[in-house]
Design a protein around this motif. Structure first.
Motif, mmCIF file in Angstrom:
data_model
loop_
_atom_site.group_PDB
_atom_site.id
_atom_site.type_symbol
_atom_site.label_atom_id
_atom_site.label_comp_id
_atom_site.label_asym_id
_atom_site.label_seq_id
_atom_site.Cartn_x
_atom_site.Cartn_y
_atom_site.Cartn_z
ATOM 1 N N THR A 229 44.549 58.667 31.221
ATOM 2 C CA THR A 229 43.119 58.948 31.119
ATOM 3 C C THR A 229 42.355 57.632 31.233
ATOM 4 O O THR A 229 42.624 56.685 30.485
ATOM 5 C CB THR A 229 42.787 59.632 29.782
ATOM 6 N N CYS A 230 41.448 57.572 32.185
ATOM 7 C CA CYS A 230 40.704 56.336 32.445
ATOM 8 C C CYS A 230 39.208 56.585 32.336
ATOM 9 O O CYS A 230 38.745 57.735 32.320
ATOM 10 C CB CYS A 230 41.037 55.792 33.835
ATOM 11 N N HIS A 231 38.446 55.515 32.304
ATOM 12 C CA HIS A 231 36.987 55.580 32.242
ATOM 13 C C HIS A 231 36.407 54.746 33.379
ATOM 14 O O HIS A 231 37.119 54.019 34.066
ATOM 15 C CB HIS A 231 36.495 55.090 30.886
ATOM 16 N N ASP A 232 35.102 54.860 33.564
ATOM 17 C CA ASP A 232 34.448 54.200 34.698
ATOM 18 C C ASP A 232 33.630 53.023 34.201
ATOM 19 O O ASP A 232 32.458 53.157 33.856
ATOM 20 C CB ASP A 232 33.569 55.220 35.437
ATOM 21 N N MET A 233 34.244 51.838 34.138
ATOM 22 C CA MET A 233 33.569 50.635 33.665
ATOM 23 C C MET A 233 33.656 49.557 34.737
ATOM 24 O O MET A 233 34.722 49.320 35.309
ATOM 25 C CB MET A 233 34.227 50.118 32.373
ATOM 26 N N TRP A 234 32.512 48.899 34.986
ATOM 27 C CA TRP A 234 32.451 47.855 36.017
ATOM 28 C C TRP A 234 31.785 46.606 35.441
ATOM 29 O O TRP A 234 30.835 46.696 34.670
ATOM 30 C CB TRP A 234 31.638 48.342 37.216
ATOM 31 N N ARG A 235 32.313 45.441 35.857
ATOM 32 C CA ARG A 235 31.696 44.165 35.493
ATOM 33 C C ARG A 235 31.824 43.204 36.659
ATOM 34 O O ARG A 235 32.918 43.010 37.188
ATOM 35 C CB ARG A 235 32.374 43.563 34.255
ATOM 36 N N ASN A 236 30.706 42.642 37.049
ATOM 37 C CA ASN A 236 30.688 41.661 38.148
ATOM 38 C C ASN A 236 31.349 42.194 39.412
ATOM 39 O O ASN A 236 32.068 41.471 40.120
ATOM 40 C CB ASN A 236 31.357 40.354 37.712
ATOM 41 N N ILE B 119 48.045 50.627 31.962
ATOM 42 C CA ILE B 119 48.882 50.747 33.160
ATOM 43 C C ILE B 119 48.088 51.007 34.434
ATOM 44 O O ILE B 119 48.671 51.334 35.461
ATOM 45 C CB ILE B 119 49.932 51.864 32.974
ATOM 46 N N SER B 120 46.772 50.860 34.376
ATOM 47 C CA SER B 120 45.955 51.261 35.530
ATOM 48 C C SER B 120 45.311 50.093 36.267
ATOM 49 O O SER B 120 44.260 50.251 36.899
ATOM 50 C CB SER B 120 44.870 52.254 35.081
ATOM 51 N N CYS B 121 45.927 48.904 36.229
ATOM 52 C CA CYS B 121 45.330 47.756 36.906
ATOM 53 C C CYS B 121 45.251 47.975 38.420
ATOM 54 O O CYS B 121 44.254 47.618 39.059
ATOM 55 C CB CYS B 121 46.104 46.478 36.592
ATOM 56 N N SER B 122 46.280 48.577 39.010
ATOM 57 C CA SER B 122 46.262 48.823 40.453
ATOM 58 C C SER B 122 45.185 49.817 40.832
ATOM 59 O O SER B 122 44.495 49.649 41.844
ATOM 60 C CB SER B 122 47.632 49.336 40.918
ATOM 61 N N ALA B 123 45.038 50.867 40.026
ATOM 62 C CA ALA B 123 44.006 51.867 40.298
ATOM 63 C C ALA B 123 42.616 51.246 40.225
ATOM 64 O O ALA B 123 41.743 51.537 41.052
ATOM 65 C CB ALA B 123 44.125 53.021 39.305
ATOM 66 N N ALA B 124 42.391 50.371 39.245
ATOM 67 C CA ALA B 124 41.101 49.705 39.118
ATOM 68 C C ALA B 124 40.843 48.780 40.309
ATOM 69 O O ALA B 124 39.728 48.743 40.856
ATOM 70 C CB ALA B 124 41.046 48.917 37.809
ATOM 71 N N CYS B 125 41.861 48.055 40.738
ATOM 72 C CA CYS B 125 41.706 47.187 41.906
ATOM 73 C C CYS B 125 41.427 48.003 43.164
ATOM 74 O O CYS B 125 40.635 47.598 44.022
ATOM 75 C CB CYS B 125 42.965 46.339 42.101
ATOM 76 N N VAL C 38 40.675 28.922 43.173
ATOM 77 C CA VAL C 38 40.748 30.195 43.876
ATOM 78 C C VAL C 38 39.891 31.215 43.136
ATOM 79 O O VAL C 38 40.078 31.427 41.929
ATOM 80 C CB VAL C 38 42.205 30.711 43.953
ATOM 81 N N ASP C 39 38.952 31.839 43.834
ATOM 82 C CA ASP C 39 38.124 32.890 43.236
ATOM 83 C C ASP C 39 38.945 34.174 43.142
ATOM 84 O O ASP C 39 39.411 34.704 44.157
ATOM 85 C CB ASP C 39 36.874 33.145 44.077
ATOM 86 N N MET C 40 39.101 34.661 41.925
ATOM 87 C CA MET C 40 39.928 35.831 41.672
ATOM 88 C C MET C 40 39.148 36.874 40.876
ATOM 89 O O MET C 40 38.162 36.571 40.214
ATOM 90 C CB MET C 40 41.182 35.439 40.876
ATOM 91 N N GLY C 41 39.616 38.101 40.954
ATOM 92 C CA GLY C 41 39.123 39.176 40.103
ATOM 93 C C GLY C 41 40.302 39.747 39.335
ATOM 94 O O GLY C 41 41.407 39.841 39.863
ATOM 95 N N ASP C 42 40.054 40.117 38.092
ATOM 96 C CA ASP C 42 41.127 40.678 37.270
ATOM 97 C C ASP C 42 40.540 41.818 36.447
ATOM 98 O O ASP C 42 39.666 41.607 35.612
ATOM 99 C CB ASP C 42 41.718 39.608 36.355
ATOM 100 N N ASP D 259 37.707 40.182 30.350
ATOM 101 C CA ASP D 259 36.391 40.637 29.906
ATOM 102 C C ASP D 259 35.341 40.606 31.009
ATOM 103 O O ASP D 259 34.550 41.539 31.151
ATOM 104 C CB ASP D 259 35.913 39.789 28.717
ATOM 105 N N ASP D 260 35.283 39.517 31.787
ATOM 106 C CA ASP D 260 34.220 39.366 32.777
ATOM 107 C C ASP D 260 34.571 39.929 34.143
ATOM 108 O O ASP D 260 33.699 40.045 35.010
ATOM 109 C CB ASP D 260 33.854 37.881 32.923
ATOM 110 N N GLY D 261 35.851 40.208 34.391
ATOM 111 C CA GLY D 261 36.254 40.743 35.687
ATOM 112 C C GLY D 261 36.511 39.673 36.733
ATOM 113 O O GLY D 261 37.313 39.889 37.640
ATOM 114 N N ARG D 262 35.848 38.539 36.647
ATOM 115 C CA ARG D 262 36.013 37.468 37.631
ATOM 116 C C ARG D 262 36.428 36.183 36.924
ATOM 117 O O ARG D 262 36.013 35.910 35.789
ATOM 118 C CB ARG D 262 34.706 37.236 38.394
ATOM 119 N N GLU D 263 37.231 35.373 37.614
ATOM 120 C CA GLU D 263 37.645 34.084 37.087
ATOM 121 C C GLU D 263 38.130 33.223 38.242
ATOM 122 O O GLU D 263 38.249 33.688 39.376
ATOM 123 C CB GLU D 263 38.761 34.248 36.049
ATOM 124 N N GLN D 264 38.391 31.968 37.939
ATOM 125 C CA GLN D 264 38.983 31.086 38.928
ATOM 126 C C GLN D 264 40.378 30.668 38.475
ATOM 127 O O GLN D 264 40.595 30.378 37.305
ATOM 128 C CB GLN D 264 38.112 29.837 39.149
#
Length: 318
Positions: free
Chosen positions: A157-164, A173-179, A285-289, A293-298
């Protein structure tokens, strides 16, 4: 061949077992017009047909063969299975050979191989028909389990949350689905984590073949297609700017700087999905994760070297 089929109760045993198991197969519900299991069912039907044909092919080949020849064919088949496991089972080459959404089924060749092996050794197995049926059923059961196991179960069960601009993972277990949702939205295709967890067959994590499936289904009928690639930093430079989904993590048993496990929280043996955007002017390297918390990092170039597992998935224009 029809006479042979009547002699083998293993066929009816497998059919009854298949019918019983299929009744408990998870029935995923369509979303917004998608029948999200049709491709899986068709893939299973194709694989079952191929497996049955190979079973009877093996049976036919062994009809007049000597024990020595049957042994050679069986050993060659086992070696072929080993080669498949080591070099092809997890290879991105499968996506080029079988560029279909049901790759997760069609690219699983354990059942056809086991079926051919079962047909080949049938006449040489000890005992009567019932005893041989037990041996053969067990062998085919191993192949069937290998096919069904990656798709069995239900998504989290997942939710719809977006940041940056990054879809955040709301389950462990849903990192791939979020990406997947992130790169789809980047090209103007609406998606969310829950939908992609269903389409990508997220179970106890997400296989890259499942991720490929979800993206293929969502891009069907659009100007976009899915590319799976393997390669190091040069492959990423050829594909910037992203977003590109990367497989990242520390292999079990690998020797790395303790900072990655003790300070950064990486667990050896647990793979993760992250997003590559570009190589920044400052050398990082500009990355997203989806898991931060913020969704973006280097990341530093050293971070990329240590964590990137040399496989990625991105959307490309047709």
């Amino acid at each position: 061949m029809r006479d042979d089929a009547r002699k083998f109760p293993v066929v009816s045993v497998l059919r009854d077992a298949y019918d019983s198991s299929w009744r408990s197969f998870p029935r995923l519900q369509p979303r917004k017009g998608h029948c999200i299991v049709t491709d899986i069912y068709s893939g299973l039907a194709i694989l079952a047909t191929i497996s049955a044909a190979l079973f009877f092919l093996g049976l036919r080949l062994s009809r007049s063969a000597t024990t020595k020849r049957v042994t050679f064919i069986a050993l060659a088949t086992v070696c072929g299975i080993g080669i498949y496991i080591v070099w092809l089972d997890d290879s991105v080459l499968l996506a080029r050979l079988l560029p279909f959404s049901n790759l997760i089924v069609l690219g699983n060749w354990f059942l056809p191989a086991c079926a051919f092996l079962a047909g080949t050794v049938w006449r040489k197995l000890p005992g009567g028909v019932m005893r041989r049926s037990v041996y053969t059923t067990l062998l085919l059961g191993v192949g069937l389990f290998a096919v069904v196991q990656p798709i069995w179960g239900s998504p989290p069960t997942c939710h719809d949350m977006w940041r940056n601009g990054v879809c955040m993972q709301t389950s462990k277990i849903s990192c791939s689905a979020a990406c997947a949702a992130t790169i789809l939205k980047a090209v103007g295709i609406e998606a969310n984590e829950q939908e992609m967890a269903e389409l990508c067959l997220t179970r106890n994590g997400t296989l890259w073949q499942g991720l490929y499936r979800g993206l293929k289904l969502k891009t069907a009928g659009t100007d976009w297609d899915v590319e799976v690639f393997a390669g190091g930093e040069s492959a990423l430079r050829d594909r910037e700017p992203g977003p590109v989904i990367l497989t990242v993590g520390i292999p079990r048993g690998a020797t790395v700087d303790p900072v990655y496990t003790e300070d950064y929280g990486w667990t050896p043996g647990e793979m993760h999905a992250a997003l590559f955007y570009r190589f920044a002017d400052n050398g990082n390297v500009d990355m997203g994760d989806p898991g931060i918390d913020d969704g973006r990092e280097q990341w530093s170039r050293e971070d990329l070297k240590v964590l990137y597992r040399r496989r990625g998935i991105r959307l490309v224009q047709r």
